[in-house]
Structures are given as structure tokens and as C-alpha cells.
Motif scaffolding. Structure first.
Motif, short mmCIF file in Angstrom:
data_model
loop_
_atom_site.label_atom_id
_atom_site.label_comp_id
_atom_site.label_asym_id
_atom_site.label_seq_id
_atom_site.Cartn_x
_atom_site.Cartn_y
_atom_site.Cartn_z
N HIS A 65 18.20 17.70 47.93
CA HIS A 65 16.95 18.32 47.49
C HIS A 65 15.97 18.52 48.64
O HIS A 65 14.91 19.11 48.43
CB HIS A 65 16.30 17.51 46.37
N GLU A 66 16.30 18.06 49.83
CA GLU A 66 15.46 18.31 51.01
C GLU A 66 16.11 19.45 51.78
O GLU A 66 17.00 19.23 52.61
CB GLU A 66 15.35 17.05 51.87
N LEU A 85 11.72 26.84 53.33
CA LEU A 85 12.09 25.54 52.79
C LEU A 85 11.96 25.62 51.29
O LEU A 85 11.27 26.48 50.74
CB LEU A 85 11.24 24.42 53.38
N VAL A 86 12.65 24.73 50.62
CA VAL A 86 12.71 24.75 49.16
C VAL A 86 11.88 23.60 48.59
O VAL A 86 12.06 22.45 48.97
CB VAL A 86 14.16 24.62 48.67
N ASN A 87 10.96 23.95 47.69
CA ASN A 87 10.33 22.94 46.86
C ASN A 87 11.33 22.64 45.74
O ASN A 87 11.61 23.51 44.91
CB ASN A 87 9.02 23.47 46.28
N VAL A 111 14.60 18.18 39.00
CA VAL A 111 14.67 18.11 40.45
C VAL A 111 16.08 18.50 40.89
O VAL A 111 17.07 17.97 40.38
CB VAL A 111 14.32 16.70 40.96
N LEU A 112 16.14 19.45 41.83
CA LEU A 112 17.43 19.84 42.37
C LEU A 112 18.13 18.62 42.96
O LEU A 112 17.51 17.78 43.61
CB LEU A 112 17.24 20.89 43.47
N GLY A 113 19.43 18.54 42.71
CA GLY A 113 20.19 17.42 43.23
C GLY A 113 20.10 16.16 42.40
O GLY A 113 20.76 15.16 42.70
N GLY A 119 21.43 21.26 46.71
CA GLY A 119 21.63 22.22 47.77
C GLY A 119 22.57 21.84 48.88
O GLY A 119 22.55 22.48 49.95
N LEU A 120 23.41 20.83 48.68
CA LEU A 120 24.41 20.52 49.71
C LEU A 120 25.61 21.44 49.50
O LEU A 120 26.73 21.02 49.20
CB LEU A 120 24.81 19.04 49.63
#
Length: 338
Positions: A65-66, A85-87, A111-113, A119-120
Motif C-alpha cells: 500500500h506504499e 504516488l498512491v493514497n 485500504v489497498l493491500g 500494489g505489489l
């Protein structure tokens, strides 16, 4: 893998990380943008997912998520190639928190992830409003903005100002970020951690004084008056409870970390201080902007924050070991592309 699939870094089940196939993104919903992911920071949440310690997660889960990346296609106000960058906080826009300008604590947040795949992975579709231009940053710097924004948000929530005496307990990545941004506000920052090695690292890399390994010594250093603002970033209920006596009269206690336990404290001690107890969750766009500005103005040393850069294949081999040794790390970055 076929041309119809992508390699995704996935926690298959607790203790097992693998590179698994996921479908290539062919269609992007209206209002969303396809991103070519460049760099992914590993967070304490990712380690907890690997260890099976996250309470609200279904396996298997693509983590991450980062995130930083380049816009893959023109559209939604973005041009192909833009560094962003992604929020990672996907919000509903309809709940009371969202309508009051507090999407960081949206009632329906995903929350992503964590709540959905992250996002990996080489490409990810993200709502256009969750992308922030990262002009003037490197992809690796951009991938470190989100974790620093959590500390920046806590500092903004606290109201800390120049000349305040601040204690940050827990010198992990979030604690370090909180300390750095409290110092940018002009506060005098003291660190507390059980690990002398982590205190020494913070002193060597970021110029903080050596700090303390016990709360009693930290209180004594103020002539028993306590600290104007205390930030907890330990993630430990006992440490949070032990911090209450370290807050000065008229001071504030900011809980940056979250624990599953109940927290108890002496109400007379709380009231006689007229203490403020503040929860801090995630971050707002203004916090992301503050972090990016600090990077651009060389107020934060990105190289000192980045412990190592790995490929996805290297992570597959090293992830379990990194989880066991993470006390010695600040930020591990997985680089998927330049």
C-alpha cells in the motif's frame, strides 16, 4: 506466466509468501486510472499479514500500500508517464467523516493491500482522486511518502508548536517519521525505546539525542514536569498506559499506534492535567503534501530512511527473514521498475 497474467507478490496464507499470477488489467472503471507500479514500501502491516496477526484480512492477499508509479494511459486529468504516488485509502465519500473532510477515518474505508488486493504487482487501477503528483521526487522517495504522512498527520493533529517539549515512544518507522515532523515544527524531541540500538540508529542517522530506554528516566529528564506532547508509536498496550504520567499538565497524548486491547488510565491523573487524548489514523492529502515538500526541500533525508532496495524475486526469498529482523530496518523498498 502467460501474457494475460502478471506476477503479484502475494501472502498466500500466514507464513507463506509467493509470486502468483493475477489477470492483466484490460478494463479500467470510469474515474479510475491505470498505474504502472514502480516502487512499493514494506510496512509493519505487511509483516503482520505475513505473520497472520492482522485481524481484518482474508487470504490470499496481494500486499502493498506504499506505492509509486507512472500513469499508464492518458485520462482523468493525467498524462501517460506522470510520476505519481498512491493514497491507498479508498473511501466512500458518503459517510459523515467523508462529508466533514476526514476521509482518513471513513466509516467504510478500504485500504489497498489489506481490505483488497494491493500494489505489489506491475499494474494497478486506482481511483483518480487517490493519485498525487510526485514531481521532483524519485520513485523510491514517492513510495516512502505514505508512511511518513502517518507521522505528519499525528503531528498536525497534536497542535505541537515551536518550543514544545515532545516525547516519541517507539522508534520504529512510524515513530521516526513522527519525530522528524515534530522537529520540523520546532519542537524539542526526545525519543524513548527499549532498544539502545534503535536509539543509537536514530541518533546517528537523524541527529536526535540518544533518548531513553525507560519512561521513568524520560520523566526525570524534564524535572518531573513531563512533556507537552507525547506520541505513542509502540503498538503496545502496556507502553501506552505507562505513558500517561509522562504528559505534562496542559499537555496532549497522541496515540499513533493502534492496539486490540482495552486501554485503562487513572481518571484523576488525567483530569488534573486537563490532558487531551487524541487518536490519529492514516493521513490526509495535506499530510502527503507536507511530506513531499519536505523531500523536495531536503528537510528529510530519504537515503537515511531507505534500508534496502529489493526486486520482487529477492523479496520472495528474503521476506520471512526480513520479518524476523525488522527491528533493524526502517524501510524496505521493492522496486518493480525504474
Amino acid at each position: 506466466m502467460s501474457t494475460n497474467t502478471m506476477r503479484a507478490g502475494t501472502v498466500v496464507e500466514p507464513g507463506t509468501f509467493a509470486i502468483e499470477p493475477r489477470p492483466v488489467v484490460n478494463e479500467v472503471p470510469d474515474g479510475w486510472v491505470l498505474v504502472d507500479i514502480c516502487a512499493v514500501g514494506l510496512c509493519g502491516t505487511d509483516y503482520h499479514i505475513l505473520e497472520g496477526k492482522h485481524p481484518f484480512l482474508n487470504y490470499p492477499r496481494v500486499i502493498g500500500h506504499e506505492l509509486s508509479g507512472h500513469v499508464a494511459r492518458d485520462g482523468e486529468g493525467w498524462s501517460a508517464g506522470d510520476l505519481i504516488l498512491v493514497n491507498p485509502y479508498l473511501t466512500c465519500g458518503e459517510c459523515r467523516a467523508c462529508k466533514r473532510g476526514k476521509p482518513n477515518c471513513c466509516y467504510n474505508i478500504e485500504v489497498l493491500g489489506v481490505h483488497r488486493d494491493g500494489g505489489l504487482i506491475p499494474q494497478l487501477a486506482v481511483p483518480a482522486g487517490n493519485l498525487y503528483a510526485a514531481d521532483g521526487l524519485s520513485a523510491i522517495q514517492a513510495a516512502m511518502v505514505e508512511f511518513l504522512a502517518i507521522g505528519a498527520h499525528a503531528v498536525q493533529r497534536s497542535g505541537v508548536s515551536e518550543g514544545d517539549n515532545v516525547l516519541v515512544t517507539g522508534v520504529g518507522p512510524i515513530g521516526i517519521g513522527t519525530a522528524l515532523f515534530a522537529r520540523l515544527k520546532g519542537a524539542t524531541v526526545t525519543l524513548l525505546d527499549l532498544s539502545p540500538e534503535r536509539l543509537a540508529m536514530a541518533s546517528e542517522k537523524f541527529g536526535f539525542d540518544m533518548g531513553h530506554t525507560g519512561i521513568e528516566a524520560a520523566i526525570k529528564a524534564t524535572d518531573d514536569e513531563g512533556y507537552d506532547v507525547l506520541f505513542d508509536a509502540t503498538g503496545h498496550a502496556g507502553a501506552i498506559e505507562a505513558g500517561f504520567p509522562a504528559v505534562a499538565h496542559g499537555g496532549s497524548y497522541v496515540l499513533v499506534s493502534v492496539v486490540k486491547d482495552n486501554i485503562t488510565f487513572s481518571d484523576p491523573e488525567f483530569h488534573k492535567r486537563e490532558m487531551r487524548l487524541i487518536g490519529s489514523r492514516n493521513a490526509l492529502k495535506a499530510d502527503f503534501d507536507w511530506v513531499m515538500s519536505a523531500f523536495r526541500d531536503n528537510l528529510i533525508d530519504a537515503e537515511a530512511l531507505c534500508s534496502t532496495v529489493l526486486t520482487l524475486d529477492e523479496l520472495a526469498v528474503q521476506f520471512n527473514g526480513l520479518a524476523e529482523e525488522r527491528a533493524d530496518l526502517i524501510k524496505v523498498i521493492v522496486q518493480l521498475r525504474e
